[in-house]
Design a protein around this motif. Structure first.
Motif, PDB file in Angstrom:
ATOM      1  N   GLU A  45       0.828  -1.204   0.000  1.00 46.81           N
ATOM      2  CA  GLU A  45       0.000   0.000   0.000  1.00 46.81           C
ATOM      3  C   GLU A  45       0.863   1.256   0.000  1.00 46.81           C
ATOM      4  OE1 GLU A  45      -3.425   2.370   0.018  1.00 46.81           O
ATOM      5  OE2 GLU A  45      -3.078   0.262  -0.482  1.00 46.81           O
ATOM      6  N   LEU A  46       1.967   1.207   0.741  1.00 48.30           N
ATOM      7  CA  LEU A  46       2.887   2.344   0.793  1.00 48.30           C
ATOM      8  C   LEU A  46       3.506   2.604  -0.577  1.00 48.30           C
ATOM      9  CD1 LEU A  46       4.464   4.458   2.458  1.00 48.30           C
ATOM     10  CD2 LEU A  46       6.146   2.673   2.977  1.00 48.30           C
ATOM     11  N   LEU A  47       3.957   1.545  -1.242  1.00 44.62           N
ATOM     12  CA  LEU A  47       4.545   1.696  -2.574  1.00 44.62           C
ATOM     13  C   LEU A  47       3.509   2.241  -3.555  1.00 44.62           C
ATOM     14  CD1 LEU A  47       6.927   1.258  -4.499  1.00 44.62           C
ATOM     15  CD2 LEU A  47       6.100  -1.076  -4.873  1.00 44.62           C
ATOM     16  N   LYS A  48       2.291   1.730  -3.472  1.00 42.01           N
ATOM     17  CA  LYS A  48       1.212   2.206  -4.345  1.00 42.01           C
ATOM     18  C   LYS A  48       0.978   3.702  -4.156  1.00 42.01           C
ATOM     19  CE  LYS A  48      -3.719   1.394  -5.333  1.00 42.01           C
ATOM     20  NZ  LYS A  48      -4.227   2.749  -5.054  1.00 42.01           N
ATOM     21  N   LEU A  49       0.903   4.137  -2.910  1.00 39.53           N
ATOM     22  CA  LEU A  49       0.652   5.550  -2.620  1.00 39.53           C
ATOM     23  C   LEU A  49       1.784   6.436  -3.130  1.00 39.53           C
ATOM     24  CD1 LEU A  49      -0.762   5.206   1.006  1.00 39.53           C
ATOM     25  CD2 LEU A  49      -2.039   5.953  -1.013  1.00 39.53           C
ATOM     26  N   ILE A  50       3.019   5.987  -2.933  1.00 43.71           N
ATOM     27  CA  ILE A  50       4.169   6.795  -3.353  1.00 43.71           C
ATOM     28  C   ILE A  50       4.241   6.884  -4.875  1.00 43.71           C
ATOM     29  CG2 ILE A  50       6.696   6.865  -3.413  1.00 43.71           C
ATOM     30  CD1 ILE A  50       6.671   5.767  -0.543  1.00 43.71           C
ATOM     31  N   LEU A 104       1.972  10.640   4.638  1.00 46.72           N
ATOM     32  CA  LEU A 104       1.321   9.340   4.538  1.00 46.72           C
ATOM     33  C   LEU A 104       0.795   8.817   5.876  1.00 46.72           C
ATOM     34  CD1 LEU A 104       3.954   7.680   2.186  1.00 46.72           C
ATOM     35  CD2 LEU A 104       1.705   8.521   1.525  1.00 46.72           C
ATOM     36  N   CYS A 105       1.123   9.514   6.957  1.00 44.44           N
ATOM     37  CA  CYS A 105       0.757   9.030   8.294  1.00 44.44           C
ATOM     38  C   CYS A 105      -0.743   8.825   8.451  1.00 44.44           C
ATOM     39  CB  CYS A 105       1.242  10.014   9.368  1.00 44.44           C
ATOM     40  SG  CYS A 105       3.031  10.034   9.558  1.00 44.44           S
ATOM     41  N   GLU A 106      -1.506   9.834   8.077  1.00 44.65           N
ATOM     42  CA  GLU A 106      -2.952   9.766   8.278  1.00 44.65           C
ATOM     43  C   GLU A 106      -3.582   8.705   7.373  1.00 44.65           C
ATOM     44  OE1 GLU A 106      -6.833  12.747   8.020  1.00 44.65           O
ATOM     45  OE2 GLU A 106      -4.811  13.583   8.249  1.00 44.65           O
ATOM     46  N   LEU A 126      -2.224   5.917   6.193  1.00 44.14           N
ATOM     47  CA  LEU A 126      -1.884   4.554   6.619  1.00 44.14           C
ATOM     48  C   LEU A 126      -2.138   4.311   8.108  1.00 44.14           C
ATOM     49  CD1 LEU A 126       1.419   4.051   4.580  1.00 44.14           C
ATOM     50  CD2 LEU A 126      -0.835   3.097   4.100  1.00 44.14           C
ATOM     51  N   ASN A 127      -2.529   5.393   8.792  1.00 44.14           N
ATOM     52  CA  ASN A 127      -2.871   5.283  10.219  1.00 44.14           C
ATOM     53  C   ASN A 127      -1.730   4.689  11.046  1.00 44.14           C
ATOM     54  OD1 ASN A 127      -4.528   5.610  12.461  1.00 44.14           O
ATOM     55  ND2 ASN A 127      -5.399   3.538  12.266  1.00 44.14           N
ATOM     56  N   CYS A 128      -0.538   5.235  10.844  1.00 40.28           N
ATOM     57  CA  CYS A 128       0.614   4.820  11.650  1.00 40.28           C
ATOM     58  C   CYS A 128       1.587   5.983  11.774  1.00 40.28           C
ATOM     59  CB  CYS A 128       1.298   3.589  11.066  1.00 40.28           C
ATOM     60  SG  CYS A 128       1.788   3.764   9.356  1.00 40.28           S
ATOM     61  N   SER A 129       2.598   5.825  12.621  1.00 40.78           N
ATOM     62  CA  SER A 129       3.505   6.931  12.922  1.00 40.78           C
ATOM     63  C   SER A 129       4.464   7.206  11.768  1.00 40.78           C
ATOM     64  CB  SER A 129       4.316   6.620  14.175  1.00 40.78           C
ATOM     65  OG  SER A 129       5.214   5.566  13.915  1.00 40.78           O
ATOM     66  N   SER A 130       5.016   8.407  11.793  1.00 38.81           N
ATOM     67  CA  SER A 130       5.995   8.787  10.777  1.00 38.81           C
ATOM     68  C   SER A 130       7.224   7.893  10.853  1.00 38.81           C
ATOM     69  CB  SER A 130       6.383  10.259  10.978  1.00 38.81           C
ATOM     70  OG  SER A 130       7.291  10.672  10.003  1.00 38.81           O
ATOM     71  N   ALA A 131       7.602   7.503  12.075  1.00 37.26           N
ATOM     72  CA  ALA A 131       8.772   6.637  12.252  1.00 37.26           C
ATOM     73  C   ALA A 131       8.542   5.271  11.600  1.00 37.26           C
ATOM     74  CB  ALA A 131       9.070   6.469  13.741  1.00 37.26           C
ATOM     75  N   THR A 132       7.352   4.744  11.764  1.00 36.65           N
ATOM     76  CA  THR A 132       7.020   3.448  11.160  1.00 36.65           C
ATOM     77  C   THR A 132       7.109   3.520   9.634  1.00 36.65           C
ATOM     78  OG1 THR A 132       5.560   2.853  12.994  1.00 36.65           O
ATOM     79  CG2 THR A 132       5.235   1.680  10.907  1.00 36.65           C
ATOM     80  N   ILE A 133       6.570   4.597   9.089  1.00 35.86           N
ATOM     81  CA  ILE A 133       6.591   4.750   7.627  1.00 35.86           C
ATOM     82  C   ILE A 133       8.019   4.916   7.132  1.00 35.86           C
ATOM     83  CG2 ILE A 133       5.907   6.252   5.715  1.00 35.86           C
ATOM     84  CD1 ILE A 133       3.293   6.751   7.176  1.00 35.86           C
ATOM     85  N   ARG A 134       8.841   5.664   7.893  1.00 35.75           N
ATOM     86  CA  ARG A 134      10.243   5.833   7.468  1.00 35.75           C
ATOM     87  C   ARG A 134      10.966   4.502   7.462  1.00 35.75           C
ATOM     88  NH1 ARG A 134       9.972  10.573  10.639  1.00 35.75           N
ATOM     89  NH2 ARG A 134      10.987   9.515  12.383  1.00 35.75           N
ATOM     90  N   ASN A 135      10.684   3.660   8.445  1.00 32.94           N
ATOM     91  CA  ASN A 135      11.304   2.332   8.477  1.00 32.94           C
ATOM     92  C   ASN A 135      10.881   1.491   7.269  1.00 32.94           C
ATOM     93  OD1 ASN A 135      12.669   2.800  10.871  1.00 32.94           O
ATOM     94  ND2 ASN A 135      11.008   2.003  12.163  1.00 32.94           N
TER      95      ASN A 135
END
Length: 336
Positions: free
Chosen positions: A8-13, A29-31, A33-42
C-alpha cells in the motif's frame, strides 16, 4: 515478499509521484496509513534497500525506483476506467467511415498523445508490403511539382520535386501516364529497379525531355522506398515534464526523436501482437533509460504496424493502458 502495508505504501508513493513529480514524505502518509511517521520511514528504508524506492538529494522524501515502477505495473496497477470525454473523442475517429484504417489509427494515437501529453508513434506497413496503385503530379511552376504516390494499403506519400531545367506540362503528363501503365501493382521498394531496367530504355520514344524527368522521378521513388512509414506526434511534450530540467538531457532525448533509425527500432515484435501491450520502463527499453515505452503490434485489413507511447518513467500507466486497449479493441472491430 512485501507486506500488505509495504504494498500500500509503494502504491501511494508511485501514484502520488506520478501526479506531482515531487518526492513523497513520510509525514504526508501518516494519516492515510494510520501509523507513525517513524514506522513509515522504516518501511520506506526497507523498500529503498529492495531498490523499489529512491531517496533524492534535495528532499527527505522518496520517489519510485525503476524496480518500484515495475512492481507497481506488474502487481498493483489496475487499468483506469475510460472517461466519457476520452471515449467520445476517440469514438469520433473510429466512427468516421471516410477514413482509411491507417488514418484512423494515426488520428486516434494523436488524440491519446494530446490527452496524456506523451509522444505517440505509429510505425506503418513496410514499403515492401505497399504496392503502387496510382501516381499523380501537381505542377507548381515550370521547375517544381509535387509527386503523389498512392498504394493499395491506402497509404499516400508526396514529395516536392525540383527539375534541373524547364519542362512543359505536356511532357510531365506523358511521363506520368507511362509510369502508371508500367508500375501499377509493383511494390514500392521495387519501383526504382523497374524504372531503371524497364522504363528508362523506352522513355525516349515517348518523352522528349526524358533525362531530366527520369532523374526527378527516380530520385523521388528512391526517397519513398528509403523513408520509414512513421507518424510521430508531439515529441516536444518532453519539454513539459518537470523532471527533465537538464538542458543536455532534453537535447539528447529530442535528438533521438529526430533519428528515424532509432524511432524505427521501436517496432513491436511478434510477442507484442494481438493486442498484447508491453511496457518497457527505463533501462528495459532501447530508447532512453529515463523514459518508458509502451507499445503493441496491430493488424487490420491487411495492414500491420506498431503503435507506441513514449513518456517519462513517471507515466500515468493505468490510464495509458486503458486508452491503448480501447484503440486495439476498435481496430479488432474494424476487421469484421
Amino acid at each position: 515478499m512485501l507486506s500488505n502495508r509495504q504494498i500500500e505504501l509503494l502504491k501511494l508513493i508511485v501514484e502520488d509521484y506520478i501526479k506531482t513529480a515531487r518526492p513523497v514524505s513520510s509525514k504526508s502518509l501518516c494519516e492515510i496509513l494510520n501509523c507513525s511517521s517513524a514506522t513509515i520511514r522504516n518501511e520506506m528504508s526497507e523498500l529503498e534497500e529492495l531498490g523499489l524506492l529512491e531517496k533524492t538529494h534535495t528532499s527527505s522524501g522518496r520517489i519510485p525506483g525503476e524496480k518500484g515502477y515495475r512492481y507497481y505495473v506488474d502487481n498493483i496497477m489496475q487499468p483506469k476506467e475510460l472517461t466519457g470525454d476520452d471515449m467520445l473523442k476517440l469514438q469520433t475517429i473510429f466512427k468516421n467511415n471516410s477514413l482509411m484504417i491507417s488514418d484512423t489509427i494515426i488520428k486516434s494515437m494523436e488524440i491519446i498523445s494530446d490527452l496524456t501529453h506523451y509522444t505517440s508513434i505509429v510505425l506503418g506497413t513496410a514499403a515492401s508490403e505497399n504496392k503502387v496503385t496510382k501516381v499523380e503530379v501537381v505542377p507548381l511552376d515550370d521547375y517544381h511539382f509535387i509527386g503523389i504516390v498512392i498504394t493499395d494499403k491506402g497509404h499516400v506519400e508526396h514529395r516536392n520535386i525540383v527539375l534541373e531545367e524547364q519542362v512543359s506540362l505536356d511532357e510531365i503528363k506523358q511521363m506520368v501516364e507511362l509510369i502508371n501503365k508500367l508500375i501499377v501493382g509493383t511494390p514500392i521498394n521495387e519501383v526504382s529497379s523497374k524504372l531503371e531496367f524497364e522504363i528508362k530504355p523506352i522513355i525516349p520514344q515517348y518523352v522528349h525531355q526524358h533525362e531530366v524527368l527520369y532523374n526527378a522521378f527516380y530520385n523521388a521513388f528512391t526517397d519513398f522506398t528509403n523513408s520509414p512509414n512513421i507518424s510521430l506526434h508531439k515529441p516536444s511534450n518532453i519539454l513539459m515534464e518537470p523532471e527533465f530540467d537538464n538542458i543536455d538531457k532534453i537535447r539528447q532525448i529530442v535528438s533521438k526523436f529526430d533519428d528515424k533509425d532509432i524511432i524505427s527500432s521501436i517496432t513491436a515484435d511478434d510477442s507484442e501482437g494481438d493486442g498484447n501491450i508491453k511496457i518497457y520502463i527505463g533501462s528495459e527499453n532501447e530508447f532512453d533509460d529515463d523514459m518508458t515505452v509502451i507499445k503493441t503490434k496491430y493488424k487490420a485489413n491487411g495492414e500491420e504496424g506498431t503503435i507506441a507511447l513514449i513518456g517519462p518513467k513517471r507515466m500515468e500507466y493505468d490510464r495509458v493502458i486503458t486508452l491503448l486497449n480501447y484503440i486495439m479493441e476498435n481496430i479488432d472491430e474494424s476487421k469484421m
